[in-house]
Design a protein around this motif. Sequence first.
Motif, mmCIF file in Angstrom:
data_model
loop_
_atom_site.group_PDB
_atom_site.id
_atom_site.type_symbol
_atom_site.label_atom_id
_atom_site.label_comp_id
_atom_site.label_asym_id
_atom_site.label_seq_id
_atom_site.Cartn_x
_atom_site.Cartn_y
_atom_site.Cartn_z
ATOM 1 N N LYS A 200 62.129 57.726 20.195
ATOM 2 C CA LYS A 200 60.642 57.489 20.725
ATOM 3 C C LYS A 200 59.917 58.961 20.757
ATOM 4 C CE LYS A 200 61.223 53.160 23.422
ATOM 5 N NZ LYS A 200 60.195 52.612 22.439
ATOM 6 N N GLY A 201 60.046 59.860 19.925
ATOM 7 C CA GLY A 201 59.536 61.029 19.765
ATOM 8 C C GLY A 201 60.181 62.207 20.497
ATOM 9 N N VAL A 202 61.343 61.718 21.480
ATOM 10 C CA VAL A 202 62.059 62.840 22.138
ATOM 11 C C VAL A 202 63.240 63.216 21.246
ATOM 12 C CG1 VAL A 202 63.540 63.247 24.179
ATOM 13 C CG2 VAL A 202 61.433 61.506 24.230
ATOM 14 N N GLU A 203 63.412 64.635 21.270
ATOM 15 C CA GLU A 203 64.390 65.146 20.450
ATOM 16 C C GLU A 203 64.838 66.497 21.369
ATOM 17 O OE1 GLU A 203 63.855 65.535 16.086
ATOM 18 O OE2 GLU A 203 65.871 66.390 15.992
ATOM 19 N N GLU A 204 65.998 66.304 21.970
ATOM 20 C CA GLU A 204 66.216 67.779 22.922
ATOM 21 C C GLU A 204 67.725 67.738 22.843
ATOM 22 O OE1 GLU A 204 64.316 69.608 24.562
ATOM 23 O OE2 GLU A 204 62.413 68.640 24.241
ATOM 24 N N GLU A 205 68.069 68.808 22.898
ATOM 25 C CA GLU A 205 69.637 68.993 23.033
ATOM 26 C C GLU A 205 70.097 70.193 23.837
ATOM 27 O OE1 GLU A 205 69.598 70.481 18.752
ATOM 28 O OE2 GLU A 205 70.968 71.902 19.377
ATOM 29 N N THR A 206 71.327 70.070 24.464
ATOM 30 C CA THR A 206 72.031 71.116 25.192
ATOM 31 C C THR A 206 72.324 72.286 24.421
ATOM 32 O OG1 THR A 206 74.444 70.462 24.947
ATOM 33 C CG2 THR A 206 72.796 69.326 26.644
ATOM 34 N N LYS A 207 72.627 73.412 25.013
ATOM 35 C CA LYS A 207 73.166 74.467 23.980
ATOM 36 C C LYS A 207 74.676 73.771 23.603
ATOM 37 C CE LYS A 207 74.818 77.314 28.190
ATOM 38 N NZ LYS A 207 74.791 78.460 28.712
ATOM 39 N N THR A 208 75.207 74.559 22.753
ATOM 40 C CA THR A 208 76.657 74.287 22.072
ATOM 41 C C THR A 208 77.460 75.176 22.733
ATOM 42 O OG1 THR A 208 75.593 73.522 19.951
ATOM 43 C CG2 THR A 208 77.944 74.112 20.016
ATOM 44 N N LEU A 209 78.713 74.599 23.385
ATOM 45 C CA LEU A 209 79.596 75.495 23.828
ATOM 46 C C LEU A 209 80.919 74.843 23.949
ATOM 47 C CD1 LEU A 209 79.932 73.764 26.687
ATOM 48 C CD2 LEU A 209 78.372 75.339 27.650
#
Length: 155
Positions: A109-118
């Motif tokens: 739905k138009g959202v595209e967010e991510e956490t940092k990679t760790l």
Amino acid sequence: MRKPILILVAVLATLALLAAGCGGDDSDDSGNSGNSSSSGSESSGAEGNGADTTETGGGGGAATSLKLTADPGGALKFDETELSAKPGKVTIVMDNPSSVPHAVEVEGKGVEEETKTLTKGTADVTVDLKAGKYEFYCPVDGHREAGMEGTLTVG
Ligand SMILES: [Cu+2]
């Protein structure tokens, strides 16, 4: 009429002497006492700030928090493939106890967010979601294809 006034004057004079006496006796120590009072004032100020923080926290308390844990042994999978939340702000906390790098990305739905990679730690991302279906997956190359994905249902 005179006697009460004399008594009053005598009492006031006595109090004045006592006050002066106390002040004089304490003057040597008053430096330390004064410092203590100042410290007390600073503490009060800190408490005031704390109250403000609490109010802010109350407003942010509306966000739903979801937890996702990557396989502790390093396998390419999360412990959940189905997540659900109510519409609004949703915080996804990803715990990765392994030494393989992972992250979580939410998409739909138009959202595209991510956490940092760790590795060996937790990362989170907060998204504002409407009712509907979203996908979540690990954006590290090859991990989604290997099975690090699932569905987030909002409604
Ligand atoms: Cu991964």
